[in-house]
Design a protein around this motif. Structure first.
Motif, mmCIF file in Angstrom:
data_model
loop_
_atom_site.group_PDB
_atom_site.id
_atom_site.type_symbol
_atom_site.label_atom_id
_atom_site.label_comp_id
_atom_site.label_asym_id
_atom_site.label_seq_id
_atom_site.Cartn_x
_atom_site.Cartn_y
_atom_site.Cartn_z
ATOM 1 N N THR A 92 -13.801 -12.880 -16.062
ATOM 2 C CA THR A 92 -12.889 -11.838 -15.393
ATOM 3 C C THR A 92 -12.246 -10.742 -16.035
ATOM 4 O OG1 THR A 92 -11.125 -13.317 -15.831
ATOM 5 C CG2 THR A 92 -12.074 -13.500 -13.645
ATOM 6 N N ALA A 93 -12.254 -11.023 -17.605
ATOM 7 C CA ALA A 93 -12.024 -9.994 -18.482
ATOM 8 C C ALA A 93 -13.038 -8.956 -18.469
ATOM 9 C CB ALA A 93 -11.441 -10.664 -19.878
ATOM 10 N N VAL A 94 -14.329 -9.399 -18.413
ATOM 11 C CA VAL A 94 -15.447 -8.504 -18.540
ATOM 12 C C VAL A 94 -15.424 -7.675 -17.246
ATOM 13 C CG1 VAL A 94 -17.896 -8.427 -18.111
ATOM 14 C CG2 VAL A 94 -17.163 -10.036 -20.131
ATOM 15 N N VAL A 95 -15.161 -8.147 -16.206
ATOM 16 C CA VAL A 95 -14.849 -7.634 -14.866
ATOM 17 C C VAL A 95 -13.845 -6.382 -14.959
ATOM 18 C CG1 VAL A 95 -14.408 -7.555 -12.485
ATOM 19 C CG2 VAL A 95 -15.848 -9.540 -13.798
ATOM 20 N N ALA A 96 -12.774 -6.779 -15.553
ATOM 21 C CA ALA A 96 -11.753 -5.776 -15.682
ATOM 22 C C ALA A 96 -12.123 -4.473 -16.546
ATOM 23 C CB ALA A 96 -10.443 -6.461 -16.179
ATOM 24 N N SER A 97 -12.779 -4.869 -17.397
ATOM 25 C CA SER A 97 -13.149 -3.925 -18.581
ATOM 26 C C SER A 97 -14.413 -2.846 -18.242
ATOM 27 C CB SER A 97 -13.334 -4.506 -19.964
ATOM 28 O OG SER A 97 -14.365 -5.367 -20.202
ATOM 29 N N THR A 98 -15.253 -3.454 -17.247
ATOM 30 C CA THR A 98 -16.230 -2.555 -16.786
ATOM 31 C C THR A 98 -15.806 -1.689 -15.708
ATOM 32 O OG1 THR A 98 -17.585 -4.716 -17.189
ATOM 33 C CG2 THR A 98 -18.433 -2.882 -15.709
ATOM 34 N N LYS A 99 -16.330 -0.169 -16.013
ATOM 35 C CA LYS A 99 -15.945 0.765 -14.999
ATOM 36 C C LYS A 99 -16.705 0.619 -13.966
ATOM 37 C CE LYS A 99 -14.172 4.031 -18.697
ATOM 38 N NZ LYS A 99 -14.671 5.277 -19.089
#
Length: 457
Positions: A92-99
Motif C-alpha cells: 500500500t506504501a508503493v501504491v501511495a507513492s506511485t503517481k
C-alpha cells in the motif's frame, strides 16, 4: 514398514472434505491482501475479482510446491501457502507513492519477483538457523503464533466492516459464539470422521443460522463468472524500482523467519520434526512460489499459521489432504463462482471457528514449552521476555510509530520480533560463556530465592 501419517493418502471423500476445511480456514487470509491493495489502487469490481482469483490460484500452486514438492523444493508437510499479510503495508506504501496508479501493481510484482529469487538463493543458508531453535525457542514462537492470530478471529467475530454501525453488534458476536459452541459440541459428542470435520460443519451450520439474521450474503455467487483464468501479467509487465524491491526483501526476510517457525511448529505437531534439510526445502518452496506468483498476478506467498491449528485440532496429518486443499484453491482461481461459495460464509462465523483454530496453535506451543526445561530459571526468562516482546504489537499497536516504515515491517510482526528475542536470549543464557547452571525455579529473576522470606508489600 507402515507409512508415516504425513505420507498417508486418505479415502477420496475424506480427502476432499478435510481439504476443503483447510481452504475454509485460510480463505479470508488469502483474499484480504488483494482486496486491500486493489481498493487502494482503485480497481473496478471486475479487476478486483480478477486479482483476488489470481491470488487464490497462486496460493494453490505454492501449496502444491510445499506439500508435494520436487527435487529439493517443498517441506512435504501438511503446509498451506498463501498471500502473506506482512506485505500489505509496503504494498500500500508503493501504491501511495506511485503517481500513475496503473503502474502500482507492475512495480509490486517486479519487487516480489526479485525478493523471491534472492530468497530462493538464500534458503539453504537461512535454514542453518534451525540449531538455534530448541524447544524453549520453538515453544515460545508457536505460542506467539497462536496469540498473534487470535485478534484476527476476534476481528472477524465483530463483522465484515469496522466502519459499519453494526460492527461488534450482539447479533454478530452471537453468531460467532454460536459457531464456537457448535464446533465444541461436535468435537465433544461425535466420533470419527464427523469429529474430524467439526470446523467445516460448524462453518456450514453457522452460515445457515446466519441467514435469518441477514448476515449471509449470496450476491457473490450470483455476480461471479463460471470460468476465468489469471492471464499472465494481466496488469502489465513487471517494473523494477529499488525502493519497492528493498521493502519486499525485508518482507521476504520476515516471511522466511515466520515460515521457519511455522515449519518447526508443524513438525512438532505431526511428529516429524523439521530438520535443516526440511526447512531449506520448505523455504525454497515459499520463495519459488513467491517468485512465480507475480507471473499470474499474485503476491508474495508464505506459510499460513492458522492451518497449523487445524492440523493440531483434527489430528489429520496427511500432506495429501492439504495438497487437495491446494487443488481447490487452483479451481477457485479458475472458477470465480466456486471461489464465491467460500465468500458466502459470514465473517462472524469464521471468527467463531477461528477461536478454536488459533487457540489450538497457542496450546501446541504450551505443550512444547512443557518439554523445554522450565525448571531452569534461564529458560523461564527466555520465555517471559520473548513472549512479552512478541505481544507488544498486539497489545500496543502504535508502540513503534516513531520508527521508519521499513523497520516497522519487522517490528510490527510480533512473531518475528518474539522469535529473534527468543533466539538471542537462548544464545546468551544457554550457549555463550557456559556459565553455572540455573537451579530450579523459585522466582524468574533470582535463582534459589526463598519467596517465603520476601516481605509483603
Amino acid at each position: 514398514m507402515p507409512k508415516h501419517p504425513v505420507d498417508e493418502k486418505l479415502p477420496p471423500l475424506k480427502m476432499a472434505t478435510t481439504g476443503l476445511q483447510h481452504v475454509a480456514a485460510m480463505y479470508a487470509g488469502v483474499v484480504a491482501p488483494p482486496l486491500i491493495v486493489g481498493a487502494a489502487i482503485g480497481l473496478s469490481a471486475t479487476e478486483l475479482t480478477f486479482l483476488t482469483g489470481a491470488c487464490l490460484f497462486t496460493a494453490g500452486l505454492a501449496t502444491f510446491l510445499q506439500t508435494l514438492g520436487f527435487w529439493k523444493i517443498g517441506a512435504r508437510l501438511p503446509f498451506v501457502n498463501g498471500v502473506t499479510f506482512a506485505g500489505v503495508a509496503p504494498m500500500t506504501a508503493v501504491v501511495a507513492s506511485t503517481k500513475d496508479k496503473s503502474d502500482a501493481l507492475p512495480i509490486i510484482f517486479g519487487a516480489v519477483i526479485v525478493a523471491g529469487v534472492l530468497g530462493f538463493i538464500a534458503a539453504p543458508f537461512f535454514s542453518k538457523a534451525v540449531r538455534f531453535f530448541p524447544p524453549v525457542v520453538t515453544g515460545s514462537v508457536i505460542t506467539l503464533i497462536g496469540i498473534s492470530l487470535l485478534p484476527v478471529a476476534f476481528g472477524w467475530a465483530q463483522g465484515p466492516d469496522p466502519a459499519a454501525d453494526d460492527y461488534g453488534s450482539r447479533t454478530f458476536l452471537g453468531l460467532a459464539a454460536g459457531t464456537l459452541v457448535i464446533v465444541l459440541v461436535l468435537r465433544r459428542f461425535t466420533r470419527g470422521f464427523v469429529k474430524q470435520i467439526a470446523v467445516l460443519l460448524g462453518l456450514v451450520i453457522g452460515t445457515l443460522v446466519a441467514i435469518p439474521f441477514g448476515a449471509t450474503d449470496f450476491s457473490p455467487v450470483a455476480d461471479a463468472d463460471v470460468i476465468g483464468f489469471p492471464t499472465p501479467f494481466h496488469f502489465g509487465a513487471p517494473q523494477f524500482q529499488v525502493a519497492a524491491i528493498v521493502s519486499m526483501i525485508v518482507v521476504m526476510v520476515v516471511s522466511m523467519t515466520e515460515s521457519t517457525a511455522d515449519m518447526l511448529a508443524l513438525g512438532e505437531i505431526v511428529e516429524r520434526p523439521a530438520d535443516e534439510k526440511t526447512i531449506a526445502a520448505g523455504l525454497r518452496a515459499d520463495t519459488l512460489g513467491s517468485a512465480l506468483s507475480p507471473f499470474f498476478n499474485g503476491f508474495m506467498c508464505s506459510a499460513f499459521a492458522q492451518n497449523i491449528g487445524l492440523v493440531a485440532m483434527t489430528r489429520i496429518r496427511s500432506r495429501y489432504v492439504v495438497a487437495t486443499g491446494g487443488g481447490f484453491l487452483v479451481l477457485m482461481g479458475l472458477c470465480p463462482m466456486a471461489a464465491s461459495l467460500i465468500a458466502v460464509v459470514p465473517r462472524p462465523v469464521l471468527g467463531g471457528a477461528g477461536v478454536v483454530l488459533f487457540g489450538s496453535v497457542a496450546a501446541s506451543g504450551i505443550q512444547t514449552l512443557v518439554r523445554a526445561g522450565l525448571e531452569k530459571d534461564n529458560n523461564v526468562l527466555i520465555v517471559a521476555v520473548s513472549l512479552a516482546v512478541g505481544i507488544i504489537p498486539i497489545t500496543a499497536p502504535g508502540f513503534y510509530h516513531a520508527f521508519p516504515e521499513t523497520a516497522r515491517i519487522v517490528l510490527d510482526s510480533g512473531i518475528s520480533t518474539g522469535c529473534v528475542a527468543a533466539v538471542v536470549l537462548n544464545l546468551v543464557f544457554n550457549h555463550l560463556g557456559k556459565g553455572q547452571e540455573a537451579g530450579e525455579v523459585t522466582h524468574p529473576m533470582e535463582a534459589g530465592e526463598d519467596l517465603t522470606t520476601v516481605p509483603a508489600h
